[in-house]
Design an enzyme around this catalytic site. Structure first.
Site, short mmCIF file in Angstrom:
data_model
loop_
_atom_site.label_atom_id
_atom_site.label_comp_id
_atom_site.label_asym_id
_atom_site.label_seq_id
_atom_site.Cartn_x
_atom_site.Cartn_y
_atom_site.Cartn_z
N ASN A 82 -13.46 -29.59 -0.96
CA ASN A 82 -14.55 -30.96 -1.19
C ASN A 82 -16.02 -29.91 -1.33
O ASN A 82 -16.00 -29.03 -1.01
CB ASN A 82 -14.37 -31.17 0.39
CG ASN A 82 -14.56 -32.96 -0.10
OD1 ASN A 82 -15.64 -33.31 -0.87
ND2 ASN A 82 -14.04 -33.65 0.97
N HIS A 112 -18.41 -5.70 6.66
CA HIS A 112 -19.39 -4.99 6.51
C HIS A 112 -19.33 -3.67 7.19
O HIS A 112 -18.47 -3.87 8.15
CB HIS A 112 -21.03 -5.05 6.44
CG HIS A 112 -21.59 -6.07 4.94
ND1 HIS A 112 -21.97 -5.69 3.69
CD2 HIS A 112 -21.46 -7.38 5.20
CE1 HIS A 112 -21.86 -6.08 2.90
NE2 HIS A 112 -22.17 -7.57 4.07
N GLY A 139 -13.52 -30.68 8.32
CA GLY A 139 -15.18 -29.48 7.42
C GLY A 139 -15.74 -28.58 8.36
O GLY A 139 -15.69 -28.23 9.66
N THR A 162 -10.85 -16.14 13.65
CA THR A 162 -10.59 -15.21 13.39
C THR A 162 -9.41 -14.56 13.35
O THR A 162 -9.69 -12.99 13.66
CB THR A 162 -11.14 -14.42 14.76
OG1 THR A 162 -11.12 -14.42 16.01
CG2 THR A 162 -13.41 -15.07 14.85
#
Length: 194
Positions: A82, A112, A139, A162
């Site tokens: 979407n 990083h 969403g 995670t």
């Protein structure tokens, strides 16, 4: 080895290298073009296929959409992404058939260095994200580097994933945790393996 090989191989790479900088510019130009199009527009499919080589004809991405390279995205049949999604595809992003990605979802493969001095350099590593078949990311879901989400799982709106999520689960929260098991026609075998 090239910076692209290092990037795809989960090794530290220089994202400012000419090869990767050109790949990023190419994807950015195509994402900008896609922004003014819609599914069904005469140019929509051509731009999408140039951005994401090998995208199935049945896959749909609703603009606006952003990715780093495009060539690191693998979509299955009938995938629907979407509006306003971001897929940072330094590492490969694989999305299985019939999976639905809600608006404003973000899939991040780069990470990083933790060392501040090292972080001043234009270097990072990228870890692949794999999302199984028949999944639904509601969403605003964020998926972090290296995560795998199993087939048929649902990730609740606004969750931050995670860690890996097994198949047939509803996960929610920040960080996302499994809230309950899901199944379609018959419950999965949850007995411990011998």
């Amino acid at each position: 080895m090239s910076p692209l090989d290092d990037m795809r191989g989960e090794r530290l790479y220089d994202y400012s290298s000419p090869e990767l900088a050109e790949s990023f510019r190419h994807a950015s130009r195509l994402c900008c073009r896609l922004r003014s199009l819609y599914p069904g527009h005469p140019d929509y499919r051509a731009v999408l296929e140039e951005l994401i080589p090998g995208i199935p004809q049945s896959a749909t991405i609703i603009p606006p959409f952003f990715c780093d390279h495009g060539h690191g995205i693998r979509l299955g049949e009938e995938v629907f992404i979407n509006a306003d999604c971001v897929l940072l595809d330094g590492g490969l992003i694989t999305i299985g058939a019939h999976t639905r990605i809600g608006p404003k979802c973000q899939l991040y493969t780069p990470t990083h260095p933790m060392d501040a001095e090292e972080r001043r350099r234009p270097v990072e590593t990228a870890h692949p994200i794999t999302i199984g078949e028949d999944c639904w990311l509601c969403g605003g879901v964020i998926v972090c580097p290296g995560v795998t989400i199993g087939d048929r799982s649902v990730i609740a709106a606004g969750s931050v994933v995670t860690r890996d999520i097994p198949a047939d689960c509803l996960a929610a929260g920040n960080p996302a945790v499994v809230k309950r098991r899901l199944w379609t026609s018959s419950p999965p075998d949850l007995s411990p393996s011998p």
